[in-house]
Design a protein around this motif. Structure first.
Motif, PDB file in Angstrom:
ATOM      1  N   LYS A 109       0.626  -1.068  -0.196  1.00 18.25           N
ATOM      2  CA  LYS A 109       0.082  -0.189   0.028  1.00 18.25           C
ATOM      3  C   LYS A 109       0.789   1.380   0.219  1.00 18.25           C
ATOM      4  CE  LYS A 109      -3.494   2.417   2.767  1.00 18.25           C
ATOM      5  NZ  LYS A 109      -2.912   3.414   3.371  1.00 18.25           N
ATOM      6  N   ASP A 110       1.959   1.021   0.778  1.00 19.36           N
ATOM      7  CA  ASP A 110       2.670   2.285   0.925  1.00 19.36           C
ATOM      8  C   ASP A 110       3.561   2.412  -0.460  1.00 19.36           C
ATOM      9  OD1 ASP A 110       2.012   3.045   3.437  1.00 19.36           O
ATOM     10  OD2 ASP A 110       3.555   1.927   4.400  1.00 19.36           O
ATOM     11  N   ARG A 111       4.051   1.464  -0.996  1.00 22.71           N
ATOM     12  CA  ARG A 111       4.711   1.474  -2.310  1.00 22.71           C
ATOM     13  C   ARG A 111       3.815   2.267  -3.378  1.00 22.71           C
ATOM     14  NH1 ARG A 111       8.660  -3.691  -3.152  1.00 22.71           N
ATOM     15  NH2 ARG A 111       9.403  -3.730  -1.017  1.00 22.71           N
ATOM     16  N   THR A 112       2.504   1.849  -3.378  1.00 19.70           N
ATOM     17  CA  THR A 112       1.680   2.608  -4.223  1.00 19.70           C
ATOM     18  C   THR A 112       1.507   3.829  -4.238  1.00 19.70           C
ATOM     19  OG1 THR A 112       0.273   0.361  -4.545  1.00 19.70           O
ATOM     20  CG2 THR A 112      -0.778   2.410  -5.205  1.00 19.70           C
ATOM     21  N   THR A 113       1.583   4.236  -2.874  1.00 18.21           N
ATOM     22  CA  THR A 113       1.162   5.640  -2.309  1.00 18.21           C
ATOM     23  C   THR A 113       2.689   6.514  -2.820  1.00 18.21           C
ATOM     24  OG1 THR A 113      -0.107   5.098  -0.744  1.00 18.21           O
ATOM     25  CG2 THR A 113       1.245   7.295  -0.473  1.00 18.21           C
ATOM     26  N   HIS A 161       4.720   5.581  -5.275  1.00 15.18           N
ATOM     27  CA  HIS A 161       4.776   5.528  -6.685  1.00 15.18           C
ATOM     28  C   HIS A 161       3.943   6.783  -7.360  1.00 15.18           C
ATOM     29  CE1 HIS A 161       4.017   4.337 -10.962  1.00 15.18           C
ATOM     30  NE2 HIS A 161       5.129   3.801 -10.867  1.00 15.18           N
ATOM     31  N   GLU A 162       2.626   6.846  -6.652  1.00 16.44           N
ATOM     32  CA  GLU A 162       1.915   8.032  -7.202  1.00 16.44           C
ATOM     33  C   GLU A 162       2.401   9.438  -6.826  1.00 16.44           C
ATOM     34  OE1 GLU A 162      -2.184  10.639  -5.840  1.00 16.44           O
ATOM     35  OE2 GLU A 162      -1.985   8.614  -4.931  1.00 16.44           O
ATOM     36  N   ALA A 163       3.203   9.528  -5.684  1.00 14.43           N
ATOM     37  CA  ALA A 163       3.941  10.646  -5.420  1.00 14.43           C
ATOM     38  C   ALA A 163       4.941  11.141  -6.322  1.00 14.43           C
ATOM     39  CB  ALA A 163       4.155  10.663  -3.742  1.00 14.43           C
ATOM     40  N   MET A 164       5.949   9.978  -6.676  1.00 18.18           N
ATOM     41  CA  MET A 164       6.928  10.298  -7.474  1.00 18.18           C
ATOM     42  C   MET A 164       6.441  10.648  -8.667  1.00 18.18           C
ATOM     43  SD  MET A 164       9.582   7.424  -5.947  1.00 18.18           S
ATOM     44  CE  MET A 164      11.039   8.118  -6.652  1.00 18.18           C
ATOM     45  N   GLU A 165       5.324  10.077  -9.082  1.00 19.27           N
ATOM     46  CA  GLU A 165       4.607  10.110 -10.542  1.00 19.27           C
ATOM     47  C   GLU A 165       4.205  11.660 -10.885  1.00 19.27           C
ATOM     48  OE1 GLU A 165       2.908   7.604 -13.925  1.00 19.27           O
ATOM     49  OE2 GLU A 165       1.801   7.703 -11.925  1.00 19.27           O
ATOM     50  N   GLN A 166       3.280  11.920  -9.956  1.00 21.87           N
ATOM     51  CA  GLN A 166       2.569  13.290 -10.071  1.00 21.87           C
ATOM     52  C   GLN A 166       2.847  14.378  -8.955  1.00 21.87           C
ATOM     53  OE1 GLN A 166      -1.822  11.794  -9.479  1.00 21.87           O
ATOM     54  NE2 GLN A 166      -1.338  10.000 -11.097  1.00 21.87           N
ATOM     55  N   THR A 193      12.186  15.630  -3.113  1.00 19.44           N
ATOM     56  CA  THR A 193      13.328  14.768  -3.714  1.00 19.44           C
ATOM     57  C   THR A 193      13.118  13.441  -2.654  1.00 19.44           C
ATOM     58  OG1 THR A 193      14.676  16.748  -4.765  1.00 19.44           O
ATOM     59  CG2 THR A 193      15.642  14.490  -4.071  1.00 19.44           C
ATOM     60  N   ILE A 194      13.382  12.453  -3.029  1.00 20.82           N
ATOM     61  CA  ILE A 194      13.277  11.274  -2.278  1.00 20.82           C
ATOM     62  C   ILE A 194      14.527  10.530  -2.374  1.00 20.82           C
ATOM     63  CG2 ILE A 194      12.289   9.008  -2.156  1.00 20.82           C
ATOM     64  CD1 ILE A 194       9.767  10.048  -3.029  1.00 20.82           C
ATOM     65  N   VAL A 195      15.293  10.382  -1.316  1.00 26.57           N
ATOM     66  CA  VAL A 195      16.635   9.548  -1.072  1.00 26.57           C
ATOM     67  C   VAL A 195      16.140   8.229  -0.320  1.00 26.57           C
ATOM     68  CG1 VAL A 195      18.940   9.593  -0.343  1.00 26.57           C
ATOM     69  CG2 VAL A 195      17.964  11.727  -1.127  1.00 26.57           C
ATOM     70  N   PRO A 245       8.601  -0.540 -12.305  1.00 27.97           N
ATOM     71  CA  PRO A 245       7.810   0.818 -12.355  1.00 27.97           C
ATOM     72  C   PRO A 245       8.315   1.716 -11.335  1.00 27.97           C
ATOM     73  CG  PRO A 245       6.252  -1.029 -12.713  1.00 27.97           C
ATOM     74  CD  PRO A 245       7.693  -1.696 -12.317  1.00 27.97           C
ATOM     75  N   LEU A 246       8.376   1.248 -10.240  1.00 25.76           N
ATOM     76  CA  LEU A 246       8.735   2.265  -9.110  1.00 25.76           C
ATOM     77  C   LEU A 246      10.168   2.796  -9.276  1.00 25.76           C
ATOM     78  CD1 LEU A 246       8.015   3.743  -6.476  1.00 25.76           C
ATOM     79  CD2 LEU A 246       8.292   1.735  -5.273  1.00 25.76           C
ATOM     80  N   LEU A 247      11.187   1.791  -9.506  1.00 19.67           N
ATOM     81  CA  LEU A 247      12.618   1.973  -9.775  1.00 19.67           C
ATOM     82  C   LEU A 247      12.625   2.915 -10.744  1.00 19.67           C
ATOM     83  CD1 LEU A 247      14.325  -1.436  -9.362  1.00 19.67           C
ATOM     84  CD2 LEU A 247      14.543   0.464  -7.508  1.00 19.67           C
TER      85      LEU A 247
END
Length: 106
Positions: A27-31, A33-38, A57-59, A84-86
Motif C-alpha cells: 500500500k505504501d509503495r503504491t502511494t 509511486h503516485e507521489a513520485m509520478e504526479q 526529492t526522495i533519497v 515501475p517504481l525503480l
C-alpha cells in the motif's frame, strides 16, 4: 476528523529520506509511486477528499532481499522493488561490499 500530513507532504519542496525502502508494504509503495509520478498525494478519508502537494526529492536506501546480492539477477529482483517504481528514480547507486576476512577483522 483531522488530516495529518505524512513525511512526503511535510517534505514538500525539500528532501525526504527513506531507510529500508524495500521493507515497505504494498500500500505504501503504491502511494510513493503516485507521489513520485504526479508529485501529489490523493486522500479520501472520513469524508475529506483532497490532493496534497509532495514535490519532494526522495533519497531511499535499501538492502538486498536475504542480505545477499546476486549479480546474476536484476536490481529489481534483488531488492524486491518493482521496475515501475525503480524507474521513478533519476539516479540509482549500487554499493557493494565484498567479504574479505583480513579486511573485516578491523
Amino acid at each position: 476528523y483531522t488530516l495529518e500530513a505524512g513525511a512526503l507532504v511535510l517534505a514538500d519542496k525539500g528532501v525526504c529520506c527513506i531507510d529500508e525502502f524495500g521493507c515497505m508494504n504494498d500500500k505504501d509503495r503504491t502511494t510513493i509511486h503516485e507521489a513520485m509520478e504526479q508529485q501529489t498525494l490523493s486522500v479520501a478519508k472520513a469524508g475529506i477528499v483532497c490532493k496534497l502537494n509532495c514535490r519532494a526529492t526522495i533519497v531511499a536506501v535499501t538492502n538486498p532481499k536475504n542480505a545477499i546480492y546476486d549479480n546474476c539477477e536484476s536490481l529489481s529482483r534483488n531488492t524486491g522493488i518493482g521496475a515501475p517504481l525503480l524507474s521513478r528514480f533519476d539516479l540509482i547507486f549500487k554499493l557493494m561490499d565484498s567479504s574479505d576476512a583480513d579486511r573485516d577483522k578491523n
